[in-house]
Structure formats: structure tokens, C-alpha cells
Design a protein around this motif. Structure first.
Motif, PDB file in Angstrom:
ATOM      1  N   ASP A 223       0.930  -1.414  -0.238  1.00  0.00           N
ATOM      2  CA  ASP A 223      -0.248  -0.146   0.127  1.00  0.00           C
ATOM      3  C   ASP A 223       0.945   1.222   0.246  1.00  0.00           C
ATOM      4  OD1 ASP A 223      -1.997   1.878  -0.011  1.00  0.00           O
ATOM      5  OD2 ASP A 223      -2.139   1.581   2.248  1.00  0.00           O
ATOM      6  N   ALA A 224       1.073   1.868  -1.062  1.00  0.00           N
ATOM      7  CA  ALA A 224       2.159   3.382  -1.392  1.00  0.00           C
ATOM      8  C   ALA A 224       2.063   3.677  -2.837  1.00  0.00           C
ATOM      9  CB  ALA A 224       3.558   2.035  -1.581  1.00  0.00           C
ATOM     10  N   HIS A 225       1.722   5.186  -2.764  1.00  0.00           N
ATOM     11  CA  HIS A 225       1.477   5.783  -3.880  1.00  0.00           C
ATOM     12  C   HIS A 225       1.337   6.995  -2.852  1.00  0.00           C
ATOM     13  CE1 HIS A 225      -2.338   5.820  -0.605  1.00  0.00           C
ATOM     14  NE2 HIS A 225      -2.508   6.665  -1.491  1.00  0.00           N
ATOM     15  N   LEU A 226       1.904   8.006  -4.090  1.00  0.00           N
ATOM     16  CA  LEU A 226       1.744   9.579  -4.215  1.00  0.00           C
ATOM     17  C   LEU A 226       0.674  10.258  -4.169  1.00  0.00           C
ATOM     18  CD1 LEU A 226       5.253   9.537  -6.392  1.00  0.00           C
ATOM     19  CD2 LEU A 226       4.671   9.098  -4.023  1.00  0.00           C
ATOM     20  N   ALA A 301      13.720  -3.999   2.222  1.00  0.00           N
ATOM     21  CA  ALA A 301      13.527  -2.956   1.617  1.00  0.00           C
ATOM     22  C   ALA A 301      12.321  -2.473   1.513  1.00  0.00           C
ATOM     23  CB  ALA A 301      14.190  -2.260   0.358  1.00  0.00           C
ATOM     24  N   LEU A 302      11.162  -2.921   1.298  1.00  0.00           N
ATOM     25  CA  LEU A 302       9.764  -2.907   1.377  1.00  0.00           C
ATOM     26  C   LEU A 302       9.108  -2.205   2.154  1.00  0.00           C
ATOM     27  CD1 LEU A 302       8.418  -4.156  -2.222  1.00  0.00           C
ATOM     28  CD2 LEU A 302       8.741  -1.935  -1.875  1.00  0.00           C
ATOM     29  N   GLU A 303      10.018  -2.629   3.314  1.00  0.00           N
ATOM     30  CA  GLU A 303       9.105  -3.429   5.214  1.00  0.00           C
ATOM     31  C   GLU A 303       9.821  -2.884   5.651  1.00  0.00           C
ATOM     32  OE1 GLU A 303       8.115  -7.397   5.983  1.00  0.00           O
ATOM     33  OE2 GLU A 303       7.159  -7.621   4.449  1.00  0.00           O
ATOM     34  N   THR A 304      11.244  -2.315   5.966  1.00  0.00           N
ATOM     35  CA  THR A 304      12.020  -1.721   6.384  1.00  0.00           C
ATOM     36  C   THR A 304      13.078  -1.152   6.287  1.00  0.00           C
ATOM     37  OG1 THR A 304      12.894  -3.722   7.648  1.00  0.00           O
ATOM     38  CG2 THR A 304      10.722  -2.777   9.151  1.00  0.00           C
ATOM     39  N   PRO A 305      13.029  -0.012   5.204  1.00  0.00           N
ATOM     40  CA  PRO A 305      14.428   0.486   4.354  1.00  0.00           C
ATOM     41  C   PRO A 305      14.888   0.698   4.887  1.00  0.00           C
ATOM     42  CG  PRO A 305      12.412   1.916   4.105  1.00  0.00           C
ATOM     43  CD  PRO A 305      11.825   0.703   4.984  1.00  0.00           C
ATOM     44  N   ALA A 348      14.852   6.853   0.106  1.00  0.00           N
ATOM     45  CA  ALA A 348      14.454   7.033   1.433  1.00  0.00           C
ATOM     46  C   ALA A 348      14.602   7.659   2.100  1.00  0.00           C
ATOM     47  CB  ALA A 348      13.432   5.887   1.056  1.00  0.00           C
ATOM     48  N   ARG A 349      16.024   7.566   3.181  1.00  0.00           N
ATOM     49  CA  ARG A 349      16.207   7.818   3.672  1.00  0.00           C
ATOM     50  C   ARG A 349      16.412   9.754   3.714  1.00  0.00           C
ATOM     51  NH1 ARG A 349      19.576   3.911   6.558  1.00  0.00           N
ATOM     52  NH2 ARG A 349      19.738   2.186   5.022  1.00  0.00           N
ATOM     53  N   PHE A 350      16.911   9.529   2.465  1.00  0.00           N
ATOM     54  CA  PHE A 350      17.306  11.682   2.086  1.00  0.00           C
ATOM     55  C   PHE A 350      15.506  12.258   1.533  1.00  0.00           C
ATOM     56  CE2 PHE A 350      21.068   9.224   1.982  1.00  0.00           C
ATOM     57  CZ  PHE A 350      21.608   9.569   2.233  1.00  0.00           C
ATOM     58  N   ILE A 351      14.475  11.174   1.335  1.00  0.00           N
ATOM     59  CA  ILE A 351      13.380  11.661   0.773  1.00  0.00           C
ATOM     60  C   ILE A 351      12.873  11.726   1.619  1.00  0.00           C
ATOM     61  CG2 ILE A 351      11.631  11.549  -1.419  1.00  0.00           C
ATOM     62  CD1 ILE A 351      13.569  10.103  -2.936  1.00  0.00           C
ATOM     63  N   ASP A 352      12.159  12.885   2.628  1.00  0.00           N
ATOM     64  CA  ASP A 352      11.655  12.726   3.316  1.00  0.00           C
ATOM     65  C   ASP A 352      10.233  13.220   2.840  1.00  0.00           C
ATOM     66  OD1 ASP A 352      12.375  15.639   2.586  1.00  0.00           O
ATOM     67  OD2 ASP A 352      12.307  16.225   4.992  1.00  0.00           O
ATOM     68  N   PHE A 353       9.898  13.417   1.875  1.00  0.00           N
ATOM     69  CA  PHE A 353       8.226  14.272   1.218  1.00  0.00           C
ATOM     70  C   PHE A 353       8.086  13.035   0.815  1.00  0.00           C
ATOM     71  CE2 PHE A 353      11.916  15.657  -1.641  1.00  0.00           C
ATOM     72  CZ  PHE A 353      11.506  14.371  -2.992  1.00  0.00           C
ATOM     73  N   ALA A 354       7.989  11.772   0.129  1.00  0.00           N
ATOM     74  CA  ALA A 354       7.061  10.655  -0.333  1.00  0.00           C
ATOM     75  C   ALA A 354       7.713   9.125   0.753  1.00  0.00           C
ATOM     76  CB  ALA A 354       8.240  11.002  -1.759  1.00  0.00           C
ATOM     77  N   PRO A 355       6.986   8.416   0.874  1.00  0.00           N
ATOM     78  CA  PRO A 355       6.705   7.183   1.420  1.00  0.00           C
ATOM     79  C   PRO A 355       7.352   6.570   0.536  1.00  0.00           C
ATOM     80  CG  PRO A 355       4.136   7.308   0.256  1.00  0.00           C
ATOM     81  CD  PRO A 355       5.180   9.303  -0.102  1.00  0.00           C
ATOM     82  N   ALA A 356       7.963   5.864   2.063  1.00  0.00           N
ATOM     83  CA  ALA A 356       9.074   4.614   1.560  1.00  0.00           C
ATOM     84  C   ALA A 356       8.728   3.458   0.391  1.00  0.00           C
ATOM     85  CB  ALA A 356       9.851   4.177   2.772  1.00  0.00           C
ATOM     86  N   ALA A 357       7.744   3.001   1.073  1.00  0.00           N
ATOM     87  CA  ALA A 357       7.897   1.954  -0.155  1.00  0.00           C
ATOM     88  C   ALA A 357       7.361   2.535  -1.346  1.00  0.00           C
ATOM     89  CB  ALA A 357       6.051   1.400   0.661  1.00  0.00           C
ATOM     90  N   ALA A 358       7.117   3.442  -1.148  1.00  0.00           N
ATOM     91  CA  ALA A 358       7.082   3.871  -2.864  1.00  0.00           C
ATOM     92  C   ALA A 358       8.486   4.523  -3.425  1.00  0.00           C
ATOM     93  CB  ALA A 358       6.158   5.304  -2.770  1.00  0.00           C
ATOM     94  N   VAL A 359       8.647   5.032  -2.582  1.00  0.00           N
ATOM     95  CA  VAL A 359      10.834   5.762  -3.485  1.00  0.00           C
ATOM     96  C   VAL A 359      11.197   3.874  -3.618  1.00  0.00           C
ATOM     97  CG1 VAL A 359      12.478   6.691  -2.707  1.00  0.00           C
ATOM     98  CG2 VAL A 359      10.565   7.752  -2.222  1.00  0.00           C
ATOM     99  N   VAL A 360      10.685   3.219  -2.870  1.00  0.00           N
ATOM    100  CA  VAL A 360      12.067   1.921  -2.840  1.00  0.00           C
ATOM    101  C   VAL A 360      11.318   1.468  -4.550  1.00  0.00           C
ATOM    102  CG1 VAL A 360      11.336  -0.645  -2.322  1.00  0.00           C
ATOM    103  CG2 VAL A 360      12.514   1.142  -1.086  1.00  0.00           C
ATOM    104  N   LEU A 361      10.035   1.610  -4.622  1.00  0.00           N
ATOM    105  CA  LEU A 361       9.360   0.597  -5.726  1.00  0.00           C
ATOM    106  C   LEU A 361       9.819   1.441  -7.221  1.00  0.00           C
ATOM    107  CD1 LEU A 361       5.340   0.592  -4.780  1.00  0.00           C
ATOM    108  CD2 LEU A 361       7.503  -1.539  -4.880  1.00  0.00           C
ATOM    109  N   LEU A 362       9.874   2.617  -6.700  1.00  0.00           N
ATOM    110  CA  LEU A 362      10.550   3.783  -8.073  1.00  0.00           C
ATOM    111  C   LEU A 362      11.398   3.923  -8.222  1.00  0.00           C
ATOM    112  CD1 LEU A 362       9.378   7.278  -6.920  1.00  0.00           C
ATOM    113  CD2 LEU A 362       8.004   6.539  -8.923  1.00  0.00           C
ATOM    114  N   GLY A 363      12.389   3.127  -7.405  1.00  0.00           N
ATOM    115  CA  GLY A 363      13.649   2.761  -7.426  1.00  0.00           C
ATOM    116  C   GLY A 363      14.259   1.174  -8.241  1.00  0.00           C
TER     117      GLY A 363
END
Length: 444
Positions: A223-226, A301-305, A348-363
Motif C-alpha cells: 500500500d504505497a502511492h503518491l 527494503a519495502l517493509e523496513t528500508p 528514501a533515507r533522504f527523501i522525506d516528502f514521499a512514502p518510503a515504500a513508494a520510493v523503493v518501488l520507484l527505485g
């Protein structure tokens, strides 16, 4: 004029003659699904076995991994050279070349069976390889053997194409991604799309594999989305970083296959031994995360990056390159997705303006698109593996950006470049090519 009447036996024979090709294709599709399910189960069991041993005796990998990779590389080179490497370049070569000798080497059932067995053994030894690329070759080989009686070159190519697509669909349980990959990568240079046969084989293979393995989502439901527009900045960042990293990886991997030919001729078994030792050392340094397909690390990475090391993408990429250069069968699909997930976890450690799981999927999608230069496949396969349709547009955008950046790093495509090497090796007599002209066959 009275209508001509055929005896019941003749009508049944005519009906069978009409439907026999279809029945053969359906049987091939079911066989592809069965093979993919058996391959998936055996690969997972082999990986679990290795990790169970590694947890108790981590230093044993310094002996087990080099010896195992030497044995697998030696058997591959001696018995089934067409089974080496990913499997996707071999399918591309079979599609481009209609010669019986090359197709017999790459698309035989012997090659497919050894591809499966040797890949499982490599995984059991800790090699950083995946089963998805090999499943493409296995699926194409099964479809090719079924279609050998058909004299039409277009039909034979169409069956190889459809078999490869069915392999992707059954391996990941992602039928749409299998179709997209067939059109985007496998059929990019073909006029015949064989869409009807392709769809049929993909559906049947996926259903058979699903019935045996269960209706499971490859990475689980995420459950990750922008939600807000400002979060789309993550798409640009992941696209740029993933494309750059993926392009560099593919260029380095191909350059390594060109260099390893001369080393193999000079040092022989010492090359896979050194590669296996390197993988074992990386595994020890990373506490085991460098081994295997990377599926476990992708879930982390998706659950606890934050639990993944910042160096994980670099370590996993190095282990994958070493495993590939050793000459053993195995693909880069799953390792690339794992590297991309690790890259997304780092971002995701440096991008604090988007959900971490979404950033992992994008990566994941961006890096995979950078490696393979197939942006639509990257977006669709990540979306299907997580059942998160709300991320499809961001994934497509990141993948397109990444593919564009990767082409700036290397204008060629990894699979296409390796395919041309296979065709060049088949066209020229053994031993006539310069040592630095291309990779040796086992290096693919």
C-alpha cells in the motif's frame, strides 16, 4: 447437386488435423507453466538450504561457493554451453537466426533441462543469480520443440517469442508483464507479433503455474502511492539515479564479458573460482545479503528500508557481476530488482516528502529500466508484483526517465549486445576471433 458426405471417421480425422496444432500449443503452454513452477519451487528450496547452512557456518561459503561455481561452470562449458548466462540473449539470438545448428544448441530440451538444474545448483552455492531469465529460455525451448514440425519460419519465431513471454509470466506470476516484455524486448526486431498465440500461451502457462504455486503476489500487496503533486519529485530523483546506476551496471557487465574470454583461455577454472571466492567474501562482509536472488532483501527494503545497509546496492551489484562472469547459468532479473530496491531504500533515507515504500518501488523500476532499457516492462512488472495499480503512472514516468538516462551512459542494450556476441560466435569458426573482441560463450 447432392452435398458430399464424409464418413464419421474421416470427419473426426479432419477435425483432429485442424485442431492438432492448437492442442500441441496448449500442451506446450501447460508444460511451460509446470516447468516454471518446478523451477520456482526448487530455486526457493535451494536458496533456503544455502541460507540455513550459512547461518550456522558462514565461513563455509569460502569453500562451498568457489567449488560449486567451478563445478557448474565446467559442466556448462563442457555439456551445455548454450545454457550459460541469463537466457534472454539466447532467445533473442534464436529469434534472429534461423539456422538449425544454433537453434538446436540454444533451444533444445537438453539445454533447457540443464539450464534449470545448473541454475538451482548455482543458487544452492550462494551465487547472486535469478531464475527468471533462465525461465524465459526454458519456455522458449519448450515452445520451439513443439513447433519444429511447422515449416513456416514465421510460426517458429512466433512460438519462440510466445514461449519466452510465457516464461516471464509464469516466473513472476505477472501475465501482463510477460506480454509487454515480449513486445518490448523480444519482438523489437520482428515483423511477426504472433499476438494470438502469444496471449494463449501466456494465459495457460500463468494459470498452470498459479494452480501449482498458489495465487500469490510475488512481493506481497504493498500500500504505497503518491498522494500530492510535490511527492512526484521522487519520480524525477529515482529516475535519474536509477537510470545512471542501471546504465553503468549494464555497461560494466558487458565489458566484463568481453574481458573474461582472454582470462578464461589463460587461467581456465581459476576464473570461476576467483569469482566464487569474491562472491563469498562479499557475502561475509554483508552478513549474507549478497547471496541469492535478493528476494529477501527486496522485502526488507519495502517493509523496513532502514534495516538495509547503505552499501547494499553496491555489494549486490558486485556479487551479481562476479556470478555472471563466472560462466554459470543464471539471470539478472531478480538481482537487478533487489539492487534497485536497495537503491530506493538509500534514497528514501533522504527523501522525506514521499512514502518510503513508494520510493523503493520507484527505485526498483528505474534501476531495472536502466539495466534492460525496457521501461514499460519495468513499470508493469513492479506494479503487478505488488498489486499496486495506483503507482503505475509514477512507475512509468520513472522508468522512462531512467531508460533515457541509461542510453546517455550506454547507447546499446545489454541483452541486444550479448545477442550479437552469440550470433558472431556462431558465424565465425572457433578460435578465429580476437581475444578482446567479445565474451566467451560461457560468460553470457
Amino acid at each position: 447437386m447432392s452435398r458430399r458426405r464424409y464418413p464419421l471417421r474421416s470427419r473426426a480425422r479432419l477435425l483432429w488435423m485442424r485442431w492438432r496444432p492448437r492442442a500441441a500449443y496448449w500442451t506446450a503452454a501447460a508444460a511451460i507453466g509446470l516447468a516454471a513452477a518446478a523451477f520456482a519451487w526448487s530455486s526457493e528450496e535451494a536458496q533456503h538450504l544455502f541460507f540455513a547452512v550459512d547461518e550456522r557456518l558462514p565461513w563455509l561459503a569460502l569453500l562451498l561457493t568457489p567449488l560449486g561455481m567451478v563445478a557448474v561452470a565446467w559442466i556448462t562449458a563442457r555439456i551445455a554451453p548454450g545454457a550459460a548466462g541469463s537466457g534472454i540473449p539466447q532467445v533473442l539470438a534464436a529469434l534472429r537466426n534461423e539456422g538449425r545448428v544454433l537453434r538446436a544448441q540454444l533451444m533444445s530440451l537438453k539445454t533447457a533441462a540443464l539450464k534449470m538444474v545448473l541454475t538451482v545448483v548455482g543458487i544452492a552455492c550462494g551465487a547472486s543469480v535469478g531464475r527468471e531469465g533462465p525461465t524465459v529460455q526454458i519456455g522458449a525451448a519448450i515452445a520451439h520443440v513443439v513447433g519444429m514440425r511447422n515449416k513456416s519460419p514465421a510460426t517458429q519465431r512466433g512460438l519462440i517469442l510466445a514461449g519466452g513471454a510465457a516464461g516471464v509470466a509464469a516466473a513472476f506470476n505477472t501475465p501482463v508483464a510477460g506480454i509487454v516484455f515480449a513486445f518490448e524486448e523480444l519482438a523489437r526486431s520482428l515483423e511477426e507479433k504472433a499476438s494470438g498465440t502469444l496471449l494463449l500461451l501466456v494465459i495457460i502457462a500463468a494459470v498452470v503455474a498459479m494452480s501449482l504455486l498458489g495465487h500469490r503476489v510475488y512481493l506481497g500487496t504493498i500500500d504505497a502511492h503518491l498522494v500530492h503533486w510535490h511527492e512526484w519529485r521522487a519520480v524525477l530523483i529515482c529516475g535519474l539515479v536509477g537510470g545512471l546506476a542501471g546504465g553503468l551496471f549494464s555497461r560494466l557487465l558487458y565489458a566484463g564479458t568481453r574481458r573474461v574470454r582472454g582470462l578464461r583461455q589463460r587461467w581456465g577454472w581459476r576464473v570461476p573460482a576467483a569469482c566464487g571466492l569474491g562472491v563469498a567474501v562479499l557475502g561475509l562482509l554483508s552478513l549474507g545479503s549478497a547471496y541469492g536472488s535478493g528476494y529477501r532483501e527486496t522485502l526488507i527494503a519495502l517493509e523496513t528500508p532502514e534495516q538495509l545497509s547503505l552499501l547494499y546496492p553496491l555489494i549486490k551489484a558486485a556479487a551479481t557481476v562476479l556470478s555472471y562472469l563466472s560462466g554459470i547459468p543464471g539471470g539478472v532479473f531478480s538481482p537487478s530488482l533487489a539492487i534497485g530496491a536497495g537503491l530506493g531504500a538509500d534514497l528514501a533515507r533522504f527523501i522525506d516528502f514521499a512514502p518510503a515504500a513508494a520510493v523503493v518501488l520507484l527505485g526498483m523500476a528505474a534501476y531495472f529500466a536502466g539495466v534492460t532499457q525496457t521501461p514499460l516492462t519495468a513499470a508493469v512488472i513492479v506494479s503487478e508484483m505488488t498489486l499496486d495499480q495506483r503507482m503505475i503512472l509514477p512507475l512509468m514516468a520513472a522508468s522512462l526517465i531512467a531508460a533515457g538516462i541509461a542510453r546517455l551512459v550506454w547507447r546499446d542494450s545489454l541483452y541486444q549486445a550479448l545477442m550479437r556476441d552469440i550470433l558472431a560466435d556462431a558465424a565465425e569458426p572457433s578460435g578465429t576471433r580476437p581475444a578482446d573482441a567479445t565474451s566467451a560463450t560461457p560468460a553470457r
